[in-house]
Design a protein around this motif. Sequence first.
Motif, short mmCIF file in Angstrom:
data_model
loop_
_atom_site.label_atom_id
_atom_site.label_comp_id
_atom_site.label_asym_id
_atom_site.label_seq_id
_atom_site.Cartn_x
_atom_site.Cartn_y
_atom_site.Cartn_z
N ALA A 225 0.87 0.53 0.58
CA ALA A 225 1.72 0.22 -0.08
C ALA A 225 1.50 0.57 -1.57
N THR A 226 2.26 1.66 -2.76
CA THR A 226 2.36 1.33 -4.08
C THR A 226 2.49 0.55 -4.80
N ASN A 227 3.77 0.05 -4.50
CA ASN A 227 3.95 -1.79 -5.32
C ASN A 227 4.22 -1.80 -3.45
N LEU A 228 3.61 -3.44 -3.33
CA LEU A 228 3.46 -4.27 -2.33
C LEU A 228 4.54 -4.48 -2.35
N THR A 229 5.25 -5.37 -3.60
CA THR A 229 6.76 -5.84 -3.32
C THR A 229 7.77 -5.21 -3.18
N ARG A 230 7.62 -3.94 -3.75
CA ARG A 230 9.06 -3.04 -3.70
C ARG A 230 8.66 -3.39 -1.62
N ALA A 231 8.10 -2.60 -1.30
CA ALA A 231 7.30 -2.76 0.39
C ALA A 231 7.45 -3.40 0.57
N LEU A 232 7.45 -4.82 0.81
CA LEU A 232 8.28 -6.17 0.96
C LEU A 232 10.07 -5.43 1.35
N GLU A 233 11.10 -5.75 -0.21
CA GLU A 233 12.14 -5.80 -0.54
C GLU A 233 12.75 -4.40 0.79
N GLN A 234 12.27 -3.80 1.41
CA GLN A 234 12.33 -2.65 1.66
C GLN A 234 12.60 -3.05 3.01
N TYR A 235 11.71 -3.36 3.50
CA TYR A 235 11.47 -4.28 4.80
C TYR A 235 13.07 -5.61 5.18
#
Length: 315
Positions: A225-235
């Motif tokens: 993930a380029t940005n882990l926080t953003r990836a978690l938000e997408q989940y």
Amino acid sequence: MAANNRRMSGKKGAQVGSGGNRRRGLEGKGPTPPAEMRKGHVKNRIANAKAKKAAGGRRPVPKGRGGKSSSEMVVGRNPVFEALRDGVPASTLYVQQFIDNDERVREALQLAAERGGIHLMEAPRPELDRMTNGLNHQGLVLQVPPYEYAHPEDLAAAAYDEGEDPLIVALDGVTDPRNLGAVVRSVSAFGGHGVVVPERRAAGMTAGAWKSSAGTAARTPVARATNLTRALEQYKKAGVAVVGLAADGEHAVGDLEALSGPVVIVVGSEGKGLSRLVGETCDFRVRIPMPGGAESLNAGVAAGIVLYEASRRRS
């Protein structure tokens, strides 16, 4: 009269009608189809998955959408032998010209031949010195090809396509490749669907991670993930609960019902734990009770405990 003609010359002629299209466009399109028939809906994915299973098909996780790592060199007789023995991917084995043909060299050459697909190249010592920047290669150098990472969204999509709730582990600030390999091994053991790592300041799929995974990295995808926080938000938007491990978590791991559904388990680094932004993104923060008094567990052990609990609840 001339003025009157000028006014009349600007008058629009007969207009072409819509042929009833506007009126028909206002008509209703009928009842909303059930969720199983709406493309992109979770129930539609599950229905498609059941149909694929009946036909014997299964969707693989796409590789490369998360980018590639750089190639890697494993140097030295023992490290090269162990990498070949443990199934670390390899493209080329470089052997020094006129090398002393001891037992370890013979074993490495035999393993490379048995695995197949590995090119054997003979090279003079100065060339191997240049390739390894002067490291003590002992006449053997193994080239590991770049790892092709999946995209975080593909892990959840593949789980839904199999008719299963996603079970994913995300690593926040874990920099030891051996811990990453141990987590991959635990995810594979407990029926998880993959691991997510940040692109920067985190362990990647190196030869050390492959070795620690004991071969399970070949069938358990790792996404970057380029940005882990953003990836978690997408989940979270996709209906997947985000559960973070923290020593001061509000819930004990054995009491959290969210582990029985679609979930991403976030494991922080030993000592520092979860970063602030990642911790704030989590829906739940859970703790692992440790009556023995240990301050923390490494990422591989902590992930294994929570994965076991999630697997137990799903069985």
